[in-house]
Design a protein around this motif. Structure first.
Motif, PDB file in Angstrom:
ATOM      1  N   ILE A 267       0.875  -1.181   0.000  1.00 34.22           N
ATOM      2  CA  ILE A 267       0.000   0.000   0.000  1.00 34.22           C
ATOM      3  C   ILE A 267       0.905   1.222   0.000  1.00 34.22           C
ATOM      4  O   ILE A 267       1.633   1.477   0.963  1.00 34.22           O
ATOM      5  CB  ILE A 267      -0.927   0.017   1.232  1.00 34.22           C
ATOM      6  CG1 ILE A 267      -1.731  -1.289   1.317  1.00 34.22           C
ATOM      7  CG2 ILE A 267      -1.868   1.217   1.170  1.00 34.22           C
ATOM      8  CD1 ILE A 267      -2.592  -1.400   2.571  1.00 34.22           C
ATOM      9  N   ASP A 268       0.878   1.979  -1.095  1.00 33.40           N
ATOM     10  CA  ASP A 268       1.771   3.124  -1.255  1.00 33.40           C
ATOM     11  C   ASP A 268       1.036   4.255  -1.951  1.00 33.40           C
ATOM     12  O   ASP A 268      -0.135   4.131  -2.329  1.00 33.40           O
ATOM     13  CB  ASP A 268       3.005   2.733  -2.093  1.00 33.40           C
ATOM     14  CG  ASP A 268       3.890   1.713  -1.399  1.00 33.40           C
ATOM     15  OD1 ASP A 268       4.728   2.132  -0.595  1.00 33.40           O
ATOM     16  OD2 ASP A 268       3.709   0.503  -1.654  1.00 33.40           O
ATOM     17  N   THR A 379      -3.060   1.493  -3.679  1.00 33.76           N
ATOM     18  CA  THR A 379      -2.764   2.866  -3.282  1.00 33.76           C
ATOM     19  C   THR A 379      -3.541   3.199  -2.009  1.00 33.76           C
ATOM     20  O   THR A 379      -4.531   2.537  -1.673  1.00 33.76           O
ATOM     21  CB  THR A 379      -3.148   3.865  -4.392  1.00 33.76           C
ATOM     22  OG1 THR A 379      -4.584   3.892  -4.520  1.00 33.76           O
ATOM     23  CG2 THR A 379      -2.515   3.474  -5.718  1.00 33.76           C
ATOM     24  N   TYR A 380      -3.091   4.245  -1.332  1.00 34.55           N
ATOM     25  CA  TYR A 380      -3.778   4.674  -0.112  1.00 34.55           C
ATOM     26  C   TYR A 380      -5.232   5.018  -0.414  1.00 34.55           C
ATOM     27  O   TYR A 380      -6.137   4.701   0.371  1.00 34.55           O
ATOM     28  CB  TYR A 380      -3.073   5.892   0.486  1.00 34.55           C
ATOM     29  CG  TYR A 380      -1.706   5.595   1.031  1.00 34.55           C
ATOM     30  CD1 TYR A 380      -1.531   4.752   2.120  1.00 34.55           C
ATOM     31  CD2 TYR A 380      -0.575   6.176   0.466  1.00 34.55           C
ATOM     32  CE1 TYR A 380      -0.275   4.482   2.638  1.00 34.55           C
ATOM     33  CE2 TYR A 380       0.691   5.920   0.970  1.00 34.55           C
ATOM     34  CZ  TYR A 380       0.841   5.069   2.049  1.00 34.55           C
ATOM     35  OH  TYR A 380       2.089   4.806   2.545  1.00 34.55           O
ATOM     36  N   GLU A 381      -5.450   5.687  -1.544  1.00 36.49           N
ATOM     37  CA  GLU A 381      -6.808   6.098  -1.894  1.00 36.49           C
ATOM     38  C   GLU A 381      -7.702   4.891  -2.155  1.00 36.49           C
ATOM     39  O   GLU A 381      -8.869   4.862  -1.732  1.00 36.49           O
ATOM     40  CB  GLU A 381      -6.762   7.004  -3.133  1.00 36.49           C
ATOM     41  CG  GLU A 381      -6.115   8.371  -2.920  1.00 36.49           C
ATOM     42  CD  GLU A 381      -4.599   8.322  -2.839  1.00 36.49           C
ATOM     43  OE1 GLU A 381      -4.002   9.326  -2.410  1.00 36.49           O
ATOM     44  OE2 GLU A 381      -4.001   7.278  -3.189  1.00 36.49           O
ATOM     45  N   GLN A 384      -8.564   3.300   1.201  1.00 41.26           N
ATOM     46  CA  GLN A 384      -9.508   4.113   1.954  1.00 41.26           C
ATOM     47  C   GLN A 384     -10.910   3.991   1.377  1.00 41.26           C
ATOM     48  O   GLN A 384     -11.899   3.863   2.120  1.00 41.26           O
ATOM     49  CB  GLN A 384      -9.064   5.574   1.942  1.00 41.26           C
ATOM     50  CG  GLN A 384      -9.836   6.444   2.927  1.00 41.26           C
ATOM     51  CD  GLN A 384      -9.609   6.000   4.360  1.00 41.26           C
ATOM     52  OE1 GLN A 384      -8.486   5.936   4.817  1.00 41.26           O
ATOM     53  NE2 GLN A 384     -10.696   5.681   5.066  1.00 41.26           N
ATOM     54  N   ARG A 448      -4.488  13.509   4.248  1.00 34.56           N
ATOM     55  CA  ARG A 448      -3.971  12.466   5.121  1.00 34.56           C
ATOM     56  C   ARG A 448      -5.115  11.533   5.499  1.00 34.56           C
ATOM     57  O   ARG A 448      -6.039  11.912   6.224  1.00 34.56           O
ATOM     58  CB  ARG A 448      -3.343  13.082   6.371  1.00 34.56           C
ATOM     59  CG  ARG A 448      -2.694  12.062   7.288  1.00 34.56           C
ATOM     60  CD  ARG A 448      -1.731  12.752   8.239  1.00 34.56           C
ATOM     61  NE  ARG A 448      -1.349  11.907   9.342  1.00 34.56           N
ATOM     62  CZ  ARG A 448      -0.481  10.911   9.274  1.00 34.56           C
ATOM     63  NH1 ARG A 448       0.103  10.643   8.107  1.00 34.56           N
ATOM     64  NH2 ARG A 448      -0.171  10.185  10.325  1.00 34.56           N
ATOM     65  N   SER A 451      -5.812   5.302   5.892  1.00 34.30           N
ATOM     66  CA  SER A 451      -4.962   4.267   5.286  1.00 34.30           C
ATOM     67  C   SER A 451      -3.484   4.615   5.406  1.00 34.30           C
ATOM     68  O   SER A 451      -2.633   3.728   5.517  1.00 34.30           O
ATOM     69  CB  SER A 451      -5.340   4.064   3.817  1.00 34.30           C
ATOM     70  OG  SER A 451      -5.284   5.281   3.098  1.00 34.30           O
ATOM     71  N   HIS A 452      -3.159   5.913   5.371  1.00 40.55           N
ATOM     72  CA  HIS A 452      -1.778   6.329   5.625  1.00 40.55           C
ATOM     73  C   HIS A 452      -1.370   5.936   7.043  1.00 40.55           C
ATOM     74  O   HIS A 452      -0.295   5.376   7.267  1.00 40.55           O
ATOM     75  CB  HIS A 452      -1.624   7.852   5.480  1.00 40.55           C
ATOM     76  CG  HIS A 452      -1.702   8.357   4.070  1.00 40.55           C
ATOM     77  ND1 HIS A 452      -2.843   8.896   3.542  1.00 40.55           N
ATOM     78  CD2 HIS A 452      -0.778   8.422   3.086  1.00 40.55           C
ATOM     79  CE1 HIS A 452      -2.620   9.268   2.301  1.00 40.55           C
ATOM     80  NE2 HIS A 452      -1.375   8.988   1.990  1.00 40.55           N
ATOM     81  N   ILE A 455      -0.695   2.084   7.669  1.00 41.01           N
ATOM     82  CA  ILE A 455       0.637   1.603   7.297  1.00 41.01           C
ATOM     83  C   ILE A 455       1.681   2.123   8.271  1.00 41.01           C
ATOM     84  O   ILE A 455       2.599   1.391   8.682  1.00 41.01           O
ATOM     85  CB  ILE A 455       0.972   2.018   5.855  1.00 41.01           C
ATOM     86  CG1 ILE A 455       0.091   1.247   4.873  1.00 41.01           C
ATOM     87  CG2 ILE A 455       2.442   1.779   5.540  1.00 41.01           C
ATOM     88  CD1 ILE A 455       0.287  -0.260   4.915  1.00 41.01           C
TER      89      ILE A 455
END
Length: 762
Positions: A267-268, A379-381, A384, A448, A451-452, A455
């Protein structure tokens, strides 16, 4: 009687050195003067030139310069410049002057025990050389010389008065003269790297000569290049390191633990190109806790101690990230290839199993060296959206078995975080967006997401486990330390908060919880953002250290960096220590590395600061480039600094920082209260406080230096084009015409209590 003698041109340094080298015996000032037909007043500058040559180490007390041997060997005495520290801790130098096409030989410095001076990277010495082989020497320092010629990075400008170099460093006080014969055919507007010509000046300005041409500055992508050169960030890998990276191959299972059946995911960020961590979680059978797996790319498998790759990685210390490019710690073949946990590809990893109880406390852990296969690159999005009930085609099948358990473990870790009382700063991060041509199109606040944080919490716990494991195994650990704030800074923080009307008792024991309570009490005030920044400024700087000094901000007694070995050398050191301590291979930490742990810690802490400064400089330059097209426009902001130079303003929508110079403030004589950060007009009584809302007009914006200048907009001013929301157009302080109105934002002469102190935080 008038003499008909024509005054000969004064010889250059190069001409004098050539004469000395060609002379069969020793020469002195008399012989040099006679050779160049110098008389009377010419001997004074000659004496200065010879003194300069001597200080540069070109010859000794007897004015004797030994010639190079015909077989290409270096002379027995030479000026060398120290460029790096090798894996054995030795200082390595190269000839200070080298114009050959092939690479210069390596010169290993052997300091004498009785040496009275310390040496470090960047120093120049006059050394006594001993040849080891065709491409290496040893050097015993004879004496330490002055620092190498100062490098100037600037823009070449050709004017009617001649050529000049305008430094990109906004702290530079003047331009430099660049004559065409020393410009290496650079053109007007080109970015050039220069060095000062010693002893040469004209019209009060020093002369420079071009060392390297870097291309046109009009291309916005050159702005990050400015920071790379200005901060001395290594930007090219050695051919040996590149060759080693290209020779890398896939790892086999062998004695590794097979983790390929576990549905790990990365997840980036959407723009990430390397993926060095993957995660997975499941609820324990009794429902009273969680098992988490954090898998990290096994960089140690490819980068061995003392190898060309290792030398490059250690020299860089970390990757450096810009909006338009990355200067990686490792070549792309590794950073985006074999060391990147790409989906559906087998990758070697260092992994840690973490067992958590229902409150998020770490119960036990286990490190393994494994082979994994990522199920998906998320991805973070995406994550989320899925957790918020809007999964896509990729996240839908992963939601019940992977993402929901990750969320459950994260909620447990949050409980532990809150229980120990971490410092919960809320500092907005702004993202520069560019088009394909490199032009800045917008600057937005980076969102922010939970999900950020998810991790982040997994990585923190893995880092804690690494520090615990190394302590238990009695292995050296590269701790990430963050010491308690200095009392003097806390006192300054208290004064600043007091000036804003926020109560903060001096002398109390400072813990993260104490500072977080201040943040909670002020979160609904207009000054909330500034309070966060003030508390951040009061913190000690995090760094690396082989001694465990704890981590104040995270409220942890031990902490190490384990989770990003692609981009941080510290993490690679931790991996090697774990490999050695756990007996997971013969490519673990070497005894030489262990003996150099302290030196490496100092070095990588410095490279981290260097990269942070370069990244910050480049953001400022990109921001200035963006605002260079908005001269005359008006924006809302807040005062975030009050100094004798003027007011520093941060704009609300973009986070751009700029200065309202003192000369641009409304006409008055201003008194600076340094303790409480207030400017007060002696005649009209205007006051400018930290946190005041203001409207400002952009008057200057220089992409090269990154500087932006504003002018305050007050009642009665022609507002012109206003950017930002109308709700933000609140003026404080007001102009003198309102001084009798009693309106808020202005202190009447004779008023004893400042308005900003009337509002107290609960």
């Amino acid at each position: 009687m008038t003499s008909n003698r024509t005054t000969p041109p004064f010889p250059t340094k190069e001409a004098v050195l050539d004469f000395i080298q060609q002379s069969p015996g020793a020469v002195g000032k008399r012989e040099i003067a006679r050779a160049f037909n110098l008389r009377g007043e010419d001997k004074i500058p000659l004496k200065a030139l010879l003194k300069e040559l001597k200080s540069d180490g070109h010859f000794g007390r007897e004015a004797r310069q030994k010639k190079n041997n015909l077989d290409g060997r270096l002379p027995p005495v030479l000026v060398v410049e120290i460029t790096r520290i090798d894996n054995d801790g030795e200082l390595v130098a190269v000839p200070a002057s080298w114009e050959e096409e092939h690479a210069p030989p390596s010169i290993y410095i052997i300091p004498e025990r009785k040496s009275k001076f310390d040496l470090s990277v960047g120093d120049r010495i006059l050394g006594k050389l001993k040849r080891l082989d065709n491409n290496s020497y040893q050097a015993i320092p004879i004496r330490k010389l002055e620092t190498a010629a100062l490098k100037i990075l600037g823009i070449y400008q050709i004017t009617e008065e001649g050529g000049f170099v305008r430094p990109v460093d906004k702290k530079a006080k003047s331009d430099f003269i660049l004559n065409p014969e020393y410009a290496k055919e650079a053109t007007h507007g080109e970015l050039v790297l220069c060095e000062i010509r010693k002893g040469r000046s004209r019209k009060g300005l020093k002369e420079v000569q071009v060392v390297e041409r870097l291309g046109g500055i009009n291309n916005p992508r050159a702005l990050s290049l400015v920071a790379i050169y200005e901060r001395g960030i290594p930007n090219n890998f050695s051919s040996e390191a590149v060759e080693e990276a290209r020779a890398a191959k896939a790892a086999v299972l062998g004695k590794r633990t097979d983790l390929r059946d576990i549905p790990l995911v990365t997840i980036d960020g959407a723009d990430a190109r390397d993926f060095d961590d993957a995660v997975w979680a499941e609820a324990l059978d009794d429902g009273e806790g969680w098992r988490v797996l954090v898998a990290i790319a096994d960089v140690a498998h490819y980068v061995h101690p003392g190898s060309p790759l290792d030398d490059e990685a250690q020299n860089r210390g970390n990757s450096t990230y810009f909006a338009d490019r990355v200067v990686p710690m490792l070549p792309e073949e590794l950073s985006n290839g074999w060391c990147s946990l790409n989906p559906d590809e087998d990758r070697p990893c260092m992994a840690v199993h973490l067992w958590l109880d229902s409150t998020g406390e770490l119960v036990k852990h286990k490190f393994v060296r494994g082979l994994m296969r990522s199920r998906a690159r998320l991805t973070y999005e995406q994550v989320q959206e899925a957790l918020d009930g809007r999964p896509d085609n990729i996240t839908q099948p992963l939601l019940p078995t992977v993402l929901k358990p990750l969320e459950g473990a994260y909620q447990a870790l949050l409980k532990a975080r809150h229980a120990r009382g971490t410092l919960e700063l809320d500092i907005p991060e702004f993202q520069v967006r560019m088009d394909d041509a490199g032009e800045v199109t917008e600057i937005i606040k980076r969102e922010r997401l939970e999900s950020h944080k998810l991790i982040e919490e997994f990585m923190i716990m893995a880092n804690v486990a690494a520090a615990i494991e190394l302590e238990q195994r009695r292995q050296p650990c590269m701790y990430r330390v963050h010491e308690s704030p200095d009392p003097a800074r806390i006192e300054g923080l208290a004064d600043s908060l007091h000036g804003m009307g926020v109560s903060f008792a001096k002398g109390q024991v400072i813990t993260p919880k104490v500072l977080t309570r201040v943040l909670e009490r002020t979160k609904d005030l207009p000054e909330a953002k500034l309070v966060n920044e003030l508390i951040l400024r009061a913190q000690s700087q995090a760094r690396y250290d082989p001694e465990n000094l704890g981590h104040f901000g995270l409220a942890l007694t031990r902490y190490a960096h384990f989770t990003s070995p692609i981009r941080r050398y510290s993490d690679l050191m931790v991996h090697r220590a774990l490999i050695r301590g756990l007996g997971l291979g013969n490519d673990g930490l070497s005894d030489t590395e262990e003996s150099r742990f302290n030196d490496i810690a100092v070095h990588i802490s410095a490279t981290e600061r260097r990269s942070a400064a370069a990244e910050r400089d480049t953001i400022n330059r990109f921001t200035a480039s963006f605002f260079s097209h908005k001269i005359g426009k008006i924006f809302p902001g807040k005062i975030n600094g009050v100094t004798k130079a003027g007011l520093f303003i941060t704009l609300d929508d973009t986070g751009a920082d700029g200065l309202v110079p003192m000369r641009q403030l409304p006409d008055d004589y201003y008194i600076h209260n340094e303790k409480e950060h207030i400017l007060t007009g002696r005649r009209w009584g205007r006051e400018y406080h930290l946190g005041n809302k203001v409207m400002v007009r952009v008057t200057e914006s220089d992409p090269v230096s990154g500087g932006i200048a504003f002018r305050l907009i007050e009642d009665g001013d022609d507002e012109g084009s206003v950017s930002g929301t109308a709700d933000n157009r609140k003026r404080s302080p007001r102009s003198p015409r309102n001084k009798a109105s009693g309106k808020p934002g202005f202190k009447k002469p004779g008023t004893s209590k400042k308005r900003s102190r009337n509002r107290r935080a609960d």
